[in-house]
Design a protein around this motif. Structure first.
Motif, mmCIF file in Angstrom:
data_model
loop_
_atom_site.group_PDB
_atom_site.id
_atom_site.type_symbol
_atom_site.label_atom_id
_atom_site.label_comp_id
_atom_site.label_asym_id
_atom_site.label_seq_id
_atom_site.Cartn_x
_atom_site.Cartn_y
_atom_site.Cartn_z
ATOM 1 N N ASP A 1 0.831 -1.213 0.000
ATOM 2 C CA ASP A 1 0.000 0.000 0.000
ATOM 3 C C ASP A 1 0.865 1.263 0.000
ATOM 4 N N ALA A 2 1.992 1.203 0.700
ATOM 5 C CA ALA A 2 2.856 2.389 0.817
ATOM 6 C C ALA A 2 3.556 2.730 -0.488
ATOM 7 N N VAL A 3 3.701 1.735 -1.375
ATOM 8 C CA VAL A 3 4.412 1.976 -2.645
ATOM 9 C C VAL A 3 3.525 1.635 -3.833
ATOM 10 N N ALA A 4 2.206 1.727 -3.646
ATOM 11 C CA ALA A 4 1.260 1.340 -4.697
ATOM 12 C C ALA A 4 1.481 2.125 -5.985
ATOM 13 N N ASP A 5 1.933 3.381 -5.856
ATOM 14 C CA ASP A 5 2.144 4.201 -7.048
ATOM 15 C C ASP A 5 3.362 3.756 -7.860
ATOM 16 N N ARG A 6 4.162 2.845 -7.315
ATOM 17 C CA ARG A 6 5.373 2.378 -8.008
ATOM 18 C C ARG A 6 5.209 0.967 -8.558
ATOM 19 N N ILE A 7 3.981 0.417 -8.452
ATOM 20 C CA ILE A 7 3.723 -0.947 -8.915
ATOM 21 C C ILE A 7 2.582 -0.927 -9.932
ATOM 22 N N LYS A 8 2.843 -1.530 -11.087
ATOM 23 C CA LYS A 8 1.794 -1.686 -12.096
ATOM 24 C C LYS A 8 1.344 -3.144 -12.068
ATOM 25 N N THR A 9 0.061 -3.364 -11.950
ATOM 26 C CA THR A 9 -0.454 -4.734 -11.851
ATOM 27 C C THR A 9 -1.446 -5.022 -12.967
ATOM 28 N N GLU A 10 -1.460 -6.272 -13.414
ATOM 29 C CA GLU A 10 -2.445 -6.742 -14.391
ATOM 30 C C GLU A 10 -2.857 -8.152 -14.005
ATOM 31 N N GLY A 11 -4.144 -8.482 -14.232
ATOM 32 C CA GLY A 11 -4.602 -9.842 -13.970
ATOM 33 C C GLY A 11 -5.526 -9.954 -12.783
ATOM 34 N N ASP A 12 -5.641 -11.149 -12.265
ATOM 35 C CA ASP A 12 -6.559 -11.492 -11.179
ATOM 36 C C ASP A 12 -6.322 -10.583 -9.964
ATOM 37 N N PRO A 13 -7.282 -9.721 -9.630
ATOM 38 C CA PRO A 13 -7.061 -8.767 -8.533
ATOM 39 C C PRO A 13 -6.917 -9.430 -7.164
#
Length: 274
Positions: free
Chosen positions: A248-260
């Motif tokens: 959560d603290a670095v969510a802006d630095r992670i790009k995710t795709e797929g099953d949430p």
């Protein structure tokens, strides 16, 4: 050089990181030793104390006889109590005492490495008295010292060495823990494939696969239809995998795709070091 060729990369990485640590802390004034680091519960002094203590154990020095305070919130199990002993016994040491002991420990360890003639498979005493091979012990020391060098760099706002020899050993050590994170901790279903796409000073792409029996493995072959893809920079990968930050603290630095749901479970379980 008497050191076995298999062990030389670990010795070189340890030397590079320990000398960087020495250079970082040598000019610090007393108050700077109390700065908080990303390592839970530890100051700059505590991190350096840990590095000194673990290398003293590699030297075969007896462990300190010391009673830990009962109010250390970050100490919750026996492994942590074992590690904390070398830290707490030095909590009141002055800056000159810390730098002097660090330098003396580096001199002694360098001498030990120069004279090391044992095979990589030789058994040595590890943390908590567990037996391990010399190769395992030296690899983990190289990994541990590099990670703590990064803790100190963050605390002192002195970034660097993200692509050093220690960084490459840390990459391999952390990636080796990813199959467990995905298959066991996050509970990915059999047949799942999770792609890790990491960019920055160290760039790599790996796929964690879960077989029909639910066992995880990792390789460098891309997956055409992964269940989850995670794209992040190397520094963020390290901080997550070493438990220094939450997703959560670095969510802006992670790009995710797929099953949430699987993505959330993986990111929640991402820490390899406990």
């Amino acid at each position: 050089m008497s050191l076995h060729p298999t062990l030389q990369p670990y010795a070189d990485a340890w030397t590079h990181s320990i000398e960087a640590i020495s250079e970082l802390v040598q000019p610090l004034v007393e108050g700077e030793w109390n700065r908080r680091t990303p390592c839970p519960g530890w100051s700059v002094r505590d991190v350096v104390s840990h590095v000194i203590g673990m290398d003293c154990e590699m030297l075969g020095d007896p462990r300190p006889i010391h009673s830990l305070p009962r109010d250390l919130f970050h100490v919750t199990n026996e492994d942590q109590r074992y590690t904390e002993m070398q830290v707490d016994v030095r909590r009141h040491h002055t800056a000159p005492e810390m730098t002097s002991e660090l330098e003396y420990t580096i001199i002694r360890r360098n001498r030990q490495l120069r004279n090391e003639t044992r095979e990589p498979s030789a058994k040595v005493r590890g943390p908590l008295g567990k037996e391990q091979t010399l190769e395992e012990a030296m690899r983990y020391r190289a990994f541990d010292v590099w990670v703590h060098e990064q803790d100190l760099r963050t605390a002192l706002n002195r970034p660097g060495n993200l692509d050093s020899p220690g960084a490459q050993i840390a990459r391999d050590e952390l990636l080796a823990g990813m199959p467990k994170v995905v298959a066991e901790d996050a509970g990915a279903r059999p047949g799942s494939a999770i792609v890790l796409d990491v960019h920055g000073p160290l760039e790599f792409m790996r796929t964690v696969r879960v077989d029909a029996e639910g066992r995880g493995s990792i390789d460098g072959t891309p997956s055409l239809g992964p269940s989850v893809s995670l794209t992040l920079d190397w520094e963020t990968f390290v901080r997550l995998a070493c438990g220094r930050v939450t997703a959560d603290a670095v969510a802006d630095r992670i790009k995710t795709e797929g099953d949430p749901d699987l993505t959330e479970a993986i990111l929640r379980s991402f820490a390899v070091t406990k």
